[in-house]
Design a protein around this motif. Structure first.
Motif, PDB file in Angstrom:
ATOM      1  N   LEU A 351       0.755  -1.249   0.149  1.00  0.00           N
ATOM      2  CA  LEU A 351      -0.092   0.040   0.099  1.00  0.00           C
ATOM      3  C   LEU A 351       0.881   1.192   0.067  1.00  0.00           C
ATOM      4  CD1 LEU A 351      -2.626  -0.758   2.836  1.00  0.00           C
ATOM      5  CD2 LEU A 351      -2.927  -1.209   0.218  1.00  0.00           C
ATOM      6  N   CYS A 352       0.265   2.295  -0.678  1.00  0.00           N
ATOM      7  CA  CYS A 352       1.181   3.717  -0.562  1.00  0.00           C
ATOM      8  C   CYS A 352       0.008   4.572  -0.861  1.00  0.00           C
ATOM      9  CB  CYS A 352       2.090   3.547  -1.753  1.00  0.00           C
ATOM     10  SG  CYS A 352       3.064   5.221  -1.719  1.00  0.00           S
ATOM     11  N   GLY A 353       0.084   5.730   0.338  1.00  0.00           N
ATOM     12  CA  GLY A 353      -0.718   6.644   0.160  1.00  0.00           C
ATOM     13  C   GLY A 353      -0.473   7.971  -0.007  1.00  0.00           C
ATOM     14  N   MET A 354      -0.878   8.615  -0.933  1.00  0.00           N
ATOM     15  CA  MET A 354      -0.402   9.923  -1.340  1.00  0.00           C
ATOM     16  C   MET A 354      -1.467  10.923  -1.700  1.00  0.00           C
ATOM     17  SD  MET A 354       0.946   8.570  -5.255  1.00  0.00           S
ATOM     18  CE  MET A 354       1.921   7.135  -4.615  1.00  0.00           C
ATOM     19  N   LEU A 355      -1.341  11.995  -2.232  1.00  0.00           N
ATOM     20  CA  LEU A 355      -2.111  13.161  -2.732  1.00  0.00           C
ATOM     21  C   LEU A 355      -1.936  13.180  -4.331  1.00  0.00           C
ATOM     22  CD1 LEU A 355      -1.909  15.953  -0.158  1.00  0.00           C
ATOM     23  CD2 LEU A 355      -3.419  13.905   0.033  1.00  0.00           C
ATOM     24  N   ASP A 356      -3.143  13.265  -4.943  1.00  0.00           N
ATOM     25  CA  ASP A 356      -3.162  13.470  -6.404  1.00  0.00           C
ATOM     26  C   ASP A 356      -2.798  14.855  -6.722  1.00  0.00           C
ATOM     27  OD1 ASP A 356      -5.625  15.178  -6.106  1.00  0.00           O
ATOM     28  OD2 ASP A 356      -6.744  13.429  -7.142  1.00  0.00           O
ATOM     29  N   ALA A 357      -3.043  15.226  -7.998  1.00  0.00           N
ATOM     30  CA  ALA A 357      -2.353  16.558  -8.364  1.00  0.00           C
ATOM     31  C   ALA A 357      -3.469  17.737  -7.925  1.00  0.00           C
ATOM     32  CB  ALA A 357      -2.492  16.726 -10.059  1.00  0.00           C
ATOM     33  N   GLU A 358      -4.640  17.109  -7.249  1.00  0.00           N
ATOM     34  CA  GLU A 358      -5.435  18.243  -6.697  1.00  0.00           C
ATOM     35  C   GLU A 358      -5.700  18.180  -5.261  1.00  0.00           C
ATOM     36  OE1 GLU A 358      -9.231  17.340  -8.774  1.00  0.00           O
ATOM     37  OE2 GLU A 358      -8.632  18.294 -10.903  1.00  0.00           O
ATOM     38  N   GLY A 359      -4.692  17.469  -4.695  1.00  0.00           N
ATOM     39  CA  GLY A 359      -4.614  17.233  -3.241  1.00  0.00           C
ATOM     40  C   GLY A 359      -5.638  16.181  -2.651  1.00  0.00           C
ATOM     41  N   LYS A 360      -6.298  15.373  -3.629  1.00  0.00           N
ATOM     42  CA  LYS A 360      -7.246  14.433  -3.110  1.00  0.00           C
ATOM     43  C   LYS A 360      -6.353  13.118  -2.408  1.00  0.00           C
ATOM     44  CE  LYS A 360     -10.863  16.377  -5.728  1.00  0.00           C
ATOM     45  NZ  LYS A 360     -11.775  15.819  -7.107  1.00  0.00           N
ATOM     46  N   PRO A 361      -6.877  12.664  -1.446  1.00  0.00           N
ATOM     47  CA  PRO A 361      -5.918  11.327  -0.902  1.00  0.00           C
ATOM     48  C   PRO A 361      -6.389  10.199  -2.006  1.00  0.00           C
ATOM     49  CG  PRO A 361      -7.777  11.669   0.391  1.00  0.00           C
ATOM     50  CD  PRO A 361      -8.023  13.126  -0.562  1.00  0.00           C
ATOM     51  N   VAL A 362      -5.487   9.390  -2.228  1.00  0.00           N
ATOM     52  CA  VAL A 362      -5.545   8.127  -2.803  1.00  0.00           C
ATOM     53  C   VAL A 362      -4.808   7.065  -2.333  1.00  0.00           C
ATOM     54  CG1 VAL A 362      -6.240   9.222  -5.238  1.00  0.00           C
ATOM     55  CG2 VAL A 362      -3.778   8.877  -4.687  1.00  0.00           C
ATOM     56  N   VAL A 363      -5.041   5.928  -2.587  1.00  0.00           N
ATOM     57  CA  VAL A 363      -4.077   4.783  -2.092  1.00  0.00           C
ATOM     58  C   VAL A 363      -3.968   4.040  -3.290  1.00  0.00           C
ATOM     59  CG1 VAL A 363      -5.894   3.317  -1.244  1.00  0.00           C
ATOM     60  CG2 VAL A 363      -3.953   2.905  -0.381  1.00  0.00           C
ATOM     61  N   LEU A 364      -2.592   3.562  -3.517  1.00  0.00           N
ATOM     62  CA  LEU A 364      -2.062   2.784  -4.494  1.00  0.00           C
ATOM     63  C   LEU A 364      -1.864   1.206  -3.753  1.00  0.00           C
ATOM     64  CD1 LEU A 364      -1.194   5.250  -5.924  1.00  0.00           C
ATOM     65  CD2 LEU A 364       0.541   4.442  -6.801  1.00  0.00           C
ATOM     66  N   CYS A 365      -2.622   0.179  -4.413  1.00  0.00           N
ATOM     67  CA  CYS A 365      -2.850  -0.997  -3.934  1.00  0.00           C
ATOM     68  C   CYS A 365      -2.358  -2.114  -4.834  1.00  0.00           C
ATOM     69  CB  CYS A 365      -4.123  -1.322  -3.630  1.00  0.00           C
ATOM     70  SG  CYS A 365      -4.716  -3.095  -3.264  1.00  0.00           S
ATOM     71  N   SER A 366      -1.179  -2.650  -4.641  1.00  0.00           N
ATOM     72  CA  SER A 366      -0.378  -3.653  -5.589  1.00  0.00           C
ATOM     73  C   SER A 366      -0.896  -4.917  -5.069  1.00  0.00           C
ATOM     74  CB  SER A 366       1.024  -3.485  -5.291  1.00  0.00           C
ATOM     75  OG  SER A 366       1.841  -4.381  -6.128  1.00  0.00           O
ATOM     76  N   CYS A 367      -1.373  -5.754  -6.027  1.00  0.00           N
ATOM     77  CA  CYS A 367      -1.549  -6.980  -5.962  1.00  0.00           C
ATOM     78  C   CYS A 367      -0.926  -8.113  -6.751  1.00  0.00           C
ATOM     79  CB  CYS A 367      -3.290  -7.270  -6.526  1.00  0.00           C
ATOM     80  SG  CYS A 367      -4.560  -6.298  -5.615  1.00  0.00           S
TER      81      CYS A 367
END
Length: 423
Positions: A351-367
């Motif tokens: 898992l990696c949490g970050m903010l997108d270009a507009e400052g919205k939180p997203v999580v990248l989930c590698s399977c």
């Protein structure tokens, strides 16, 4: 980084394969392998197109138009009322990516019916690919004040990349498999077998931190301490001594029964995920274990602090969201299940949490189906997918809207978040 940007889907859209077979007795059957994007018979005895809706089908064709699309899961039944998981249901998955393209051997080229792309999203784009490692990438780091990107691998090396040109400018042989790597300020910490290597990228000094037994799988920094999760189930801590300009042992935390493979620190607590299927919560002031979380049924591969929540992922195919109750103990408030069309069970690797270009939180989930799924938080609505030849275990945030992924082939990819104006 001054990398050339690819188009919206990374490479190119695809085109329809040649039409139906001329074999009369099989003209009412659709090729199962064509539907899956991997038919290499040319000509093929079966149809390479869908049948009209009124025509009967049998055999593989009964699977209909649903084959090849990733399923969307409704929010878990019985989940407590909260914002977690809202908006996950509904929506249609985009077109299918060609499996042969991902493997590098699609014989249809521009005539392929399926997409030839490394990603599907309007939210980010692929800038470049960095090749050099021979085995799985296990860590990516960007030390403060440095214009270099560092990557480590099970091929026993650390590679140094120039962030302006994308060229590899150095290869450091570590003498054993590298299990993980992080940076904190100018320091680079590298977990190898039986040690942690500490390098100061500004003063070009290094130190070997002894104490681990077996492979070091995870590293994190919290409350001025460096923590390492080891193969022998311990968590070791070191504190930097400015007087001697060295790292000195500070603590050894025991409690897990098997290797500690994930660590994260936040709010004066340390969270550790283990091969024993549990998460332990440690007080950073006293080094005491405050709670053991046992809701996962397989290895806890990743733990992530987001706001006042803890997110954890496991080989049991779930991401769990934990929140503290009035008593201070963590409880699961939402469980996200990865149940996509695949021939084998999914496991959530990172898992990696970050903010997108507009400052919205997203999580990248590698399977472990070689796909990173990008979700909005807290809704877990899917924003896009990143594809690879092999599973991706390393994800790292970069400056200026950049992020990086490393896969099992040893390849790094550089990505950039896009603003709506650029879409």
């Amino acid at each position: 980084m001054d990398f050339e940007s690819a188009d919206r889907y990374g490479n190119r859209r695809a085109y329809q394969r040649p039409g139906p077979s001329q074999v009369p007795e099989r003209a009412n059957k659709v090729c199962f392998h064509w539907r899956a994007g991997r038919c290499n018979r040319h000509p093929c005895a079966f149809l390479h197109s869908e049948l009209p809706e009124h025509m009967p089908t049998d055999g593989p064709a009964k699977r209909g138009h649903q084959q090849g699309h990733a399923s969307r899961n409704p929010a878990s039944a019985g989940a407590p009322p909260s914002k977690w998981g809202k908006g996950r249901a509904g929506g249609k998955a985009p077109d299918k990516v060609c499996n042969y393209f991902l493997a590098g051997n699609c014989s249809y080229g521009e005539r392929c019916r399926f997409l030839h792309t490394w990603f599907m999203s309007d939210s980010f784009s692929l800038l470049t690919q960095l090749q050099g490692h021979q085995k799985v990438v296990t860590g990516i780091a960007l030390p403060s004040g440095s214009d270099k990107l560092y990557s480590c691998s099970k091929d026993e090396s650390v590679r140094v990349w120039d962030t302006q040109t994308g060229q590899c400018v150095g290869v450091i042989n570590m003498g054993s498999e590298v299990g993980c790597m992080i940076s904190e300020g100018p320091w680079l910490f590298i977990g190898v077998s039986n040690a942690v290597k500490a390098w100061n990228t500004q003063t070009v000094t290094d130190q070997s931190l002894d104490g681990p037994i077996g492979q070091v799988y995870s590293l994190t920094v919290g409350n001025g301490l460096l923590f390492a999760g080891t193969q022998d189930a311990r968590i070791l801590a070191w504190k930097f001594s400015a007087a001697g300009n060295v790292f000195e042992p500070a603590a050894s935390l025991s409690g897990h029964r098997l290797a500690v493979v994930s660590l994260v620190a936040g709010a004066m607590k340390l969270y550790s995920g283990s091969m024993d299927n549990s998460i332990k919560v440690w007080d950073l002031a006293t080094f005491q274990c405050l709670q053991t979380l046992t809701d996962h049924t397989s290895v806890v591969m990743s733990v992530l602090c987001w706001d006042h929540f803890l997110l954890s992922s496991s080989l049991d195919n779930t991401i769990k969201v934990w929140v503290a109750t009035e008593s201070g103990n963590l409880e699961v408030t939402y469980t996200h299940e990865e149940e996509h069309v695949t021939t084998c069970a999914l496991g959530v690797l990172a898992l990696c949490g970050m903010l997108d270009a507009e400052g919205k939180p997203v999580v990248l989930c590698s399977c472990n189906d070689n796909i990173i799924r990008v979700y909005d938080l807290p809704s877990f609505s899917e924003r896009g997918k990143i594809f690879s030849k092999e599973e991706m275990r390393a994800i790292q945030i970069g400056p200026g809207g950049l992020f990086f992924t490393g896969d099992g082939t040893g390849e790094l990819k550089v990505w950039r978040w896009s603003t709506k104006q650029n879409n």
